[in-house]
Each structure stands twice: as structure tokens, then as C-alpha cells.
Design a protein around this motif. Structure first.
Motif, PDB file in Angstrom:
ATOM      1  N   GLY A 172      19.555   1.884  -5.687  1.00 14.56           N
ATOM      2  CA  GLY A 172      19.083   3.258  -5.800  1.00 14.56           C
ATOM      3  C   GLY A 172      19.582   4.160  -4.678  1.00 14.56           C
ATOM      4  N   TRP A 173      18.740   5.122  -4.321  1.00 14.45           N
ATOM      5  CA  TRP A 173      19.117   6.124  -3.332  1.00 14.45           C
ATOM      6  C   TRP A 173      19.537   5.492  -2.005  1.00 14.45           C
ATOM      7  CZ3 TRP A 173      19.913  10.767  -5.162  1.00 14.45           C
ATOM      8  CH2 TRP A 173      19.183  11.210  -6.286  1.00 14.45           C
ATOM      9  N   ARG A 174      18.880   4.424  -1.616  1.00 14.42           N
ATOM     10  CA  ARG A 174      19.154   3.816  -0.311  1.00 14.42           C
ATOM     11  C   ARG A 174      20.562   3.230  -0.232  1.00 14.42           C
ATOM     12  NH1 ARG A 174      18.745  -1.360   0.200  1.00 14.42           N
ATOM     13  NH2 ARG A 174      17.829  -1.250   2.282  1.00 14.42           N
ATOM     14  N   SER A 175      21.163   2.942  -1.391  1.00 15.97           N
ATOM     15  CA  SER A 175      22.505   2.352  -1.405  1.00 15.97           C
ATOM     16  C   SER A 175      23.596   3.389  -1.654  1.00 15.97           C
ATOM     17  CB  SER A 175      22.584   1.266  -2.490  1.00 15.97           C
ATOM     18  OG  SER A 175      21.615   0.272  -2.291  1.00 15.97           O
ATOM     19  N   ILE A 227      22.641  14.549 -16.632  1.00 13.73           N
ATOM     20  CA  ILE A 227      22.539  14.376 -15.178  1.00 13.73           C
ATOM     21  C   ILE A 227      21.118  14.007 -14.760  1.00 13.73           C
ATOM     22  CG2 ILE A 227      22.571  15.633 -12.990  1.00 13.73           C
ATOM     23  CD1 ILE A 227      25.327  14.891 -13.782  1.00 13.73           C
ATOM     24  N   ASP A 228      20.114  14.664 -15.374  1.00 15.51           N
ATOM     25  CA  ASP A 228      18.747  14.357 -14.949  1.00 15.51           C
ATOM     26  C   ASP A 228      18.314  12.959 -15.382  1.00 15.51           C
ATOM     27  OD1 ASP A 228      18.564  15.026 -17.626  1.00 15.51           O
ATOM     28  OD2 ASP A 228      17.149  16.680 -17.347  1.00 15.51           O
ATOM     29  N   THR A 229      18.945  12.418 -16.404  1.00 16.61           N
ATOM     30  CA  THR A 229      18.661  11.032 -16.788  1.00 16.61           C
ATOM     31  C   THR A 229      19.244  10.064 -15.758  1.00 16.61           C
ATOM     32  OG1 THR A 229      18.518  11.556 -19.142  1.00 16.61           O
ATOM     33  CG2 THR A 229      19.040   9.287 -18.570  1.00 16.61           C
ATOM     34  N   ILE A 230      20.447  10.371 -15.266  1.00 19.00           N
ATOM     35  CA  ILE A 230      21.025   9.551 -14.195  1.00 19.00           C
ATOM     36  C   ILE A 230      20.146   9.613 -12.956  1.00 19.00           C
ATOM     37  CG2 ILE A 230      23.023   9.291 -12.673  1.00 19.00           C
ATOM     38  CD1 ILE A 230      24.751  10.380 -14.952  1.00 19.00           C
ATOM     39  N   TYR A 231      19.657  10.795 -12.649  1.00 14.65           N
ATOM     40  CA  TYR A 231      18.750  10.967 -11.504  1.00 14.65           C
ATOM     41  C   TYR A 231      17.519  10.066 -11.672  1.00 14.65           C
ATOM     42  CZ  TYR A 231      15.846  13.477  -8.067  1.00 14.65           C
ATOM     43  OH  TYR A 231      15.041  13.815  -6.996  1.00 14.65           O
ATOM     44  N   GLY A 232      16.956  10.061 -12.875  1.00 13.44           N
ATOM     45  CA  GLY A 232      15.793   9.219 -13.135  1.00 13.44           C
ATOM     46  C   GLY A 232      16.119   7.744 -13.001  1.00 13.44           C
ATOM     47  N   LEU A 233      17.320   7.355 -13.449  1.00  6.43           N
ATOM     48  CA  LEU A 233      17.736   5.961 -13.316  1.00  6.43           C
ATOM     49  C   LEU A 233      17.799   5.549 -11.850  1.00  6.43           C
ATOM     50  CD1 LEU A 233      18.928   3.295 -14.482  1.00  6.43           C
ATOM     51  CD2 LEU A 233      21.185   4.383 -14.313  1.00  6.43           C
ATOM     52  N   VAL A 234      18.315   6.418 -11.000  1.00  2.00           N
ATOM     53  CA  VAL A 234      18.395   6.089  -9.569  1.00  2.00           C
ATOM     54  C   VAL A 234      16.994   5.926  -8.984  1.00  2.00           C
ATOM     55  CG1 VAL A 234      19.247   6.847  -7.320  1.00  2.00           C
ATOM     56  CG2 VAL A 234      20.647   7.219  -9.357  1.00  2.00           C
ATOM     57  N   ASP A 235      16.083   6.787  -9.390  1.00  4.72           N
ATOM     58  CA  ASP A 235      14.688   6.627  -8.966  1.00  4.72           C
ATOM     59  C   ASP A 235      14.137   5.259  -9.382  1.00  4.72           C
ATOM     60  OD1 ASP A 235      14.272   8.965  -7.590  1.00  4.72           O
ATOM     61  OD2 ASP A 235      13.233  10.001  -9.212  1.00  4.72           O
ATOM     62  N   LEU A 236      14.413   4.882 -10.630  1.00  7.73           N
ATOM     63  CA  LEU A 236      13.956   3.581 -11.128  1.00  7.73           C
ATOM     64  C   LEU A 236      14.533   2.449 -10.292  1.00  7.73           C
ATOM     65  CD1 LEU A 236      12.802   1.520 -13.200  1.00  7.73           C
ATOM     66  CD2 LEU A 236      14.881   1.896 -14.548  1.00  7.73           C
ATOM     67  N   MET A 237      15.828   2.525  -9.979  1.00  5.91           N
ATOM     68  CA  MET A 237      16.462   1.460  -9.209  1.00  5.91           C
ATOM     69  C   MET A 237      15.832   1.328  -7.824  1.00  5.91           C
ATOM     70  SD  MET A 237      20.490   1.529 -10.362  1.00  5.91           S
ATOM     71  CE  MET A 237      20.860   3.194  -9.834  1.00  5.91           C
ATOM     72  N   ASP A 238      15.459   2.456  -7.228  1.00  2.99           N
ATOM     73  CA  ASP A 238      14.743   2.409  -5.954  1.00  2.99           C
ATOM     74  C   ASP A 238      13.403   1.693  -6.104  1.00  2.99           C
ATOM     75  OD1 ASP A 238      16.333   3.389  -3.952  1.00  2.99           O
ATOM     76  OD2 ASP A 238      15.156   5.202  -3.603  1.00  2.99           O
ATOM     77  N   SER A 239      12.673   2.027  -7.175  1.00  5.88           N
ATOM     78  CA  SER A 239      11.382   1.392  -7.430  1.00  5.88           C
ATOM     79  C   SER A 239      11.539  -0.110  -7.648  1.00  5.88           C
ATOM     80  CB  SER A 239      10.709   2.020  -8.659  1.00  5.88           C
ATOM     81  OG  SER A 239      10.436   3.386  -8.448  1.00  5.88           O
ATOM     82  N   ALA A 240      12.616  -0.498  -8.342  1.00 10.37           N
ATOM     83  CA  ALA A 240      12.853  -1.916  -8.583  1.00 10.37           C
ATOM     84  C   ALA A 240      13.144  -2.643  -7.282  1.00 10.37           C
ATOM     85  CB  ALA A 240      14.008  -2.089  -9.564  1.00 10.37           C
ATOM     86  N   TYR A 241      13.948  -2.034  -6.426  1.00 10.74           N
ATOM     87  CA  TYR A 241      14.251  -2.670  -5.142  1.00 10.74           C
ATOM     88  C   TYR A 241      12.960  -2.868  -4.337  1.00 10.74           C
ATOM     89  CZ  TYR A 241      16.014  -3.561  -0.506  1.00 10.74           C
ATOM     90  OH  TYR A 241      16.240  -4.123   0.716  1.00 10.74           O
TER      91      TYR A 241
END
Length: 334
Positions: A172-175, A227-241
Motif C-alpha cells: 500500500g501507501w507505505r511501499s 483513479i478513485d478505485t485504484i486509490y481505494g485499492l491502495v487503502d485496502l492493501m495498507d489495511s491488509a499489511y
């Protein structure tokens, strides 16, 4: 320079705006499974109907609730996916179209990681109520793996006998480097409905070229992403991490050394977090595996590992591919 100045002004003027989320209702129903003319759907608490593909074993010994990857849908578990093969091994598979994908409501829009996790939890609970005496597993590939991990951190997580995570999306965002963070953050607020494709990236998600061509012809596979769906995906990936350090059920983590979609370092970091937390985690590293492990040309090796791991107390997988070094998942490799 003028473009950057204009973008700055637009971002400044819209800083209070948020990327669009799919409109969903409040919970008013008890979730349920419905079967009409041999077609199965999961009706969620807000009334949303999520299609399911069911691969029914004749005498099931276990059941898997399966979550597809980004821009894909439940058909990813049909041939050449693992659904029919697992059913022949006595493992029934319930593959769900998640909101925003396939035939589910709001195709192309993002429902939010909490809503997607709640849907997955409801699906698991419904399947467990149908098979009260069988072990139930939650399998997720890529984005589906991230949803599976997020599901287990809900206030009321479902009871599962294990998680099967195939190339889980945890970067996610951290990466992400600072430039991409700024561009994505700004774009999701200024041009949220703008769509992008992966054309020209020269990324190989699988060595199964015939399968990739079939995806290109499938109208239910999303080809251009908001674009906003990609943004949401990145949020999800952060939550998963973040969820990696809080998984208290057995985990089977599957990763391919040739994965060009989800890089090894964040997956390795998530694995390290699981181990530090004392999670019972088994890992398989496939030296010839790509991102779409469950549909690659060597897919049956992966399926055999999954089938052997389900309901088993043994630690050795049939493939014997438990050395994580070739996949770069060891912290010393970064």
C-alpha cells in the motif's frame, strides 16, 4: 510547469473532497444464500446481491470461500482456475463476485475495504451455516488475499479454519514512493473518474497466454480502471499489511518468484509480521510462478499444495517448495 501549478490549485481547492465510494445501503436484512434455476447468489444485509460460482464436491471434506483479484470476478476460479479440480478432490468452492466487479452491483466503483471485508465475512458465515460439520477456509488471490486479511480484523470476524493467500496485495501507501503518492492522492480528488489501463507497462501477470487472451475477450473483466478505485485499492492493501500482525488462524502463503505485480519486499514484511505474532503460517515459493499462480501453466502444483494443506496437520507440502529464498521473501534479500 503550468500543468503542475494548475494541479496544485485544483488540489488546494478540492482538498476537502474524498474519492468516490460506491453507494451502499444500511443493514436491514439477514444475509442469505439464494438458489434460483441453479444460480446461487449471496444476499447481503443491505440487500445487495452478489453472484456466486459454486463448484460442488460430491462428498465434501471441506469448503472454500474464494475471493478473486482486482478487476476480475468469480470466473477466475473456473477452468483453468482451481474450482473444478478442488471439487474433484472433495473440496467445495464458493467463489463470490465482490462489489464493483463481475456481475455484482456497481461495476468499476470501489465499495471500501470495510464493506468488502464485511461481505466476505457474511459469505463465510452463510457457507458455514450450510456446512456446520465441515472445515471452512477463506481463499483470496491478490486483491482477494488483501480482503481476506482485512476480514479477519473486523470487530466480528468470521470463524474460519485457515486462510489461503495467493500473492496477497499488501504493498500500500507505505511501499509507494512520494511522487506516486502525491499524484494518486491528487488525481483521486481532481479527476476521480478518469480511467487508466495497464497497456504499455510490459508486465507479464502469467505465463498462461491463452488464459490472458481469454481475459481480454471477457466483457466482465474490467480493462480500464477509475483513479478513485485504484486509490481505494491502495487503502485496502495498507489495511491488509496492518492485518498481518493480527492473524490468529493458520495461513498458507503462496508466492511466485516471477511475480511482476506484487513485489516481494512487502510480502516478505507481511510474512515476518505474521511470524513475529506467532501465526501458524506455511509458505510455498514457486520459482517458475507468476502473479496468477492459480492459473499459470504450473497451476496444478499449486492446487496440489492447497488441497494437501486443507484439513491437514502435516507441515510438508507436496511440492516441497518451502524455501523462500528464490522468491526474495527473506528480509536479508532486500
Amino acid at each position: 510547469m503550468r500543468f503542475l501549478a494548475g494541479l496544485f490549485v485544483a488540489v488546494f481547492c478540492t482538498a476537502a473532497c474524498a474519492p468516490r465510494l460506491m453507494a451502499v445501503g444500511e443493514p436491514v436484512f439477514d444475509p442469505r444464500l439464494e438458489v434460483v434455476a441453479a444460480s446461487t447468489t449471496a444476499v447481503m444485509a443491505d440487500g445487495a446481491t452478489l453472484p456466486l460460482l459454486v463448484f460442488q464436491a460430491q462428498e465434501p471434506r471441506a469448503v472454500v470461500v474464494a475471493l478473486h483479484g482486482f478487476n476480475d470476478y468469480s470466473n477466475s476460479f473456473s477452468d483453468p482456475g482451481p474450482g473444478p479440480w478442488l471439487a474433484a478432490q472433495g473440496i467445495s468452492v464458493y467463489a463470490i463476485d465482490q462489489r464493483g466487479f463481475g456481475r455484482a452491483p456497481g461495476q468499476g466503483l470501489w465499495a471500501g475495504d470495510t464493506r468488502m471485508a464485511e461481505d466476505a465475512a457474511s459469505a463465510v458465515k452463510l457457507v458455514r451455516s450450510r456446512y456446520p460439520d465441515l472445515p471452512v477456509y477463506l481463499l483470496g488471490t491478490s486483491m482477494g488475499g488483501a480482503v481476506a486479511m482485512r476480514t479477519m480484523t473486523l470487530p466480528d470476524p468470521p470463524e474460519v479454519d485457515g486462510l489461503i493467500l495467493s500473492a496477497p496485495a499488501v504493498w500500500g501507501w507505505r511501499s509507494m514512493n512520494d511522487f506516486y503518492k502525491v499524484v494518486l492522492w491528487a488525481s483521486a480528488r481532481v479527476v476521480p473518474s478518469y480511467k487508466v489501463t495497464g497497456r504499455g507497462l510490459q508486465i507479464m501477470p502469467s505465463d498462461n497466454v491463452e488464459m490472458l487472451r481469454a481475459l481480454g475477450r471477457d466483457p466482465l473483466v474490467i480493462k480500464a480502471t477509475r483513479i478513485d478505485t485504484i486509490y481505494g485499492l491502495v487503502d485496502l492493501m495498507d489495511s491488509a499489511y496492518a492485518a498481518a500482525a493480527h492473524l490468529d488462524v493458520p495461513v498458507l502463503l503462496l508466492y511466485g518468484a516471477k511475480d511482476e505485480i506484487v513485489p516481494a519486499p512487502p510480502v516478505g514484511e507481511a510474512l515476518a509480521a505474521m511470524r513475529r505474532a506467532g501465526t501458524d503460517v506455511d509458505v510455498a515459493c514457486y520459482p517458475d510462478g507468476y502473479h496468477m499462480l492459480l492459473r499459470d501453466l504450473q497451476r496444478e502444483i499449486v492446487w496440489q499444495d492447497i488441497a494437501a494443506w486443507i484439513g491437514s496437520t502435516q507441515t510438508a507440502l507436496p511440492s516441497g517448495l518451502d524455501d523462500i529464498e528464490p522468491c526474495g521473501l527473506h528480509p536479508d534479500a532486500w
